[in-house]
Design an enzyme around this catalytic site. Structure first.
Site, PDB file in Angstrom:
ATOM      1  N   PRO A 218     -12.458   1.595  -8.406  1.00 30.88           N
ATOM      2  CG  PRO A 218     -14.692   2.182  -9.318  1.00 30.88           C
ATOM      3  CD  PRO A 218     -13.405   2.729  -8.460  1.00 30.88           C
ATOM      4  CE1 TYR A 219      -8.250   0.240 -15.994  1.00 27.21           C
ATOM      5  CE2 TYR A 219      -6.479   1.082 -14.300  1.00 27.21           C
ATOM      6  CZ  TYR A 219      -7.300   0.193 -16.009  1.00 27.21           C
ATOM      7  OH  TYR A 219      -5.875   0.040 -16.635  1.00 27.21           O
TER       8      TYR A 219
END
Length: 413
Positions: free
Chosen positions: A218-219
């Site tokens: 997700p980062y």
């Protein structure tokens, strides 16, 4: 309001001159709170009391453009990388406004900068959350920014797999609001702090700017979405845009003025350098390395470690080369990969401590190896990493860590 001295709050409701203060601190969190209205009324009275006084120094340094002076908004400027960027900009005679909500940043880093550059019109700090659109609009309306360097972001791969919505909100949504504010207020230059995590786990090394972006956590996904927002907007704008995708940051200010001081609760998520130093100081019992079964020569991850001084130099060069209606995308790294095991050995030499090592399972979302091809940024911006000796960069950081056991409160061990 925020800690420190509070100067006159610049507000669109009235046009006026303002009293200059050597260290401007404003708090835009909770702007709808009724206390702010009372405070604003007090400010009006204050202004009329001082207006016209021959002994009062009046200026509009932050709210007016000045020939020969570039006013840069540094988001996340109280953080590790952002504070080093603010230091370099101040040293190079830029005017700097730091906006940070202090959820991960450190107000004491800002105080160090204020102590180094106390002159009126050099530095101001505003406590605000980029996710608060009304506050950000107020800030842009009250300040004459020439450029924005956007660092502010949560930035831990492991944490992003546990709290993905937080990352999409903090990185992607906040970047959208920031770009909208820049467009609304005519700020024409953006330097965006992105990451090699947008590439995911490429099939071939080294990574070039043409390597497909297929993020796996997700980062990295949130950062890529933010890039997409910026790139799509650039097609309809004359904004000057630079996107810097950088690799693993280490080191600290060579003169020992700033360092890395993550919050204690984030140590498990933090950079390997911080974990090494904590182990060397006995704050944690040994060093935990996640994964030794990767497809690499020694089984541990390979990363491209970039010294923070070099990284900030790349941002300053990007700012100097930014041109209207142009987008520059650059990898910022050394072009050399080092394994986690090699990193730990360098840390042992830098600290003089034989750190115990415990191997754990892989961390979710990690990838085997990532290192850059920095030839494009050399060819176009004439930037090249200078601090490429891993042990020396760690020695520099270690000097600060030894005298800042508890971060910026200067408690030596």
């Amino acid at each position: 309001m925020a800690d420190g001295h509070v100067c006159v709050n610049r507000h669109r409701a009235f046009q006026r001159k303002e009293v200059e203060c050597t260290f401007v601190v404003m708090d835009y969190t909770g702007v709808q709170n009724g206390k702010v209205l009372i405070f604003a009324a007090m400010i009006v009275i204050f202004i009329f009391m001082f207006k016209g006084s021959p002994t009062t120094s009046i200026s509009n340094k932050f709210s007016e453009h000045e020939v020969g002076v570039t006013h840069v908004l540094v988001t996340g400027g109280a953080g590790y990388i952002g504070s080093h960027a603010a230091l370099r900009l101040l040293n190079d005679s830029y005017r700097v406004t730091i906006v940070d909500n202090l959820s991960r940043g450190n107000i004491d880093a800002v105080k160090v900068l204020q102590g180094l550059y106390p002159e009126p019109g050099k530095l101001q700090f505003i406590k605000a959350d980029l996710g608060d659109a009304a506050s950000i609009d107020e800030i842009f309306a009250a300040n004459a920014f020439d450029a924005v360097i956007h660092f502010a972001a949560v930035a831990y791969v492991g944490e992003s797999t546990v709290e993905p919505l937080r990352y999409y909100h903090n990185i992607t949504s906040n970047t959208l609001l920031l770009v909208k504010a820049m467009a609304a207020h005519g700020v024409k230059t953006l330097i965006y702090s992105s990451t090699c995590a947008t590439y995911g786990e490429p099939k071939t090394m080294p990574i070039t700017e043409e390597t497909p972006q297929v993020p796996i956590n997700p980062y990295g996904k949130a950062k890529k979405m933010a890039e997409d927002i910026i790139l799509d907007f650039s097609k309809t704008s004359d904004m000057a845009i630079m996107i810097l995708r950088y690799f693993n940051v280490i080191g600290s200010d060579p003169e020992g003025r700033l360092g890395e001081a993550p919050r204690p609760e984030l140590r498990e998520q933090g950079r390997i350098s911080g974990a090494c130093f904590d182990a060397a100081r006995g704050i944690i019992q040994g060093l935990k390395i996640r994964g030794r079964d990767y497809n690499t020569p020694d089984g541990t991850c390979i990363r491209d470690y970039i010294d923070v001084t070099d990284l900030i130099d790349a941002h300053v060069k990007a700012l100097a080369h930014a041109k209207p209606r142009k987008v520059g995308i650059y990898n910022v790294g050394t072009g050399k990969g080092s394994s986690v095991k090699e990193f730990v050995e360098a840390c042992k030499k830098a600290t003089g401590v034989n750190i115990d090592i415990e191997y754990l399972d892989r961390r979710p979302g990690d990838y085997a190896q990532v290192y850059s091809d920095p030839s494009k940024i050399w060819n176009e911006l004439k930037w090249k990493a200078k601090y490429t000796n891993l042990e020396q960069s760690l020695e520099t950081a270690w000097k600060w860590q030894k005298t800042h056991r508890n971060g910026y409160d200067n408690s030596a061990w």
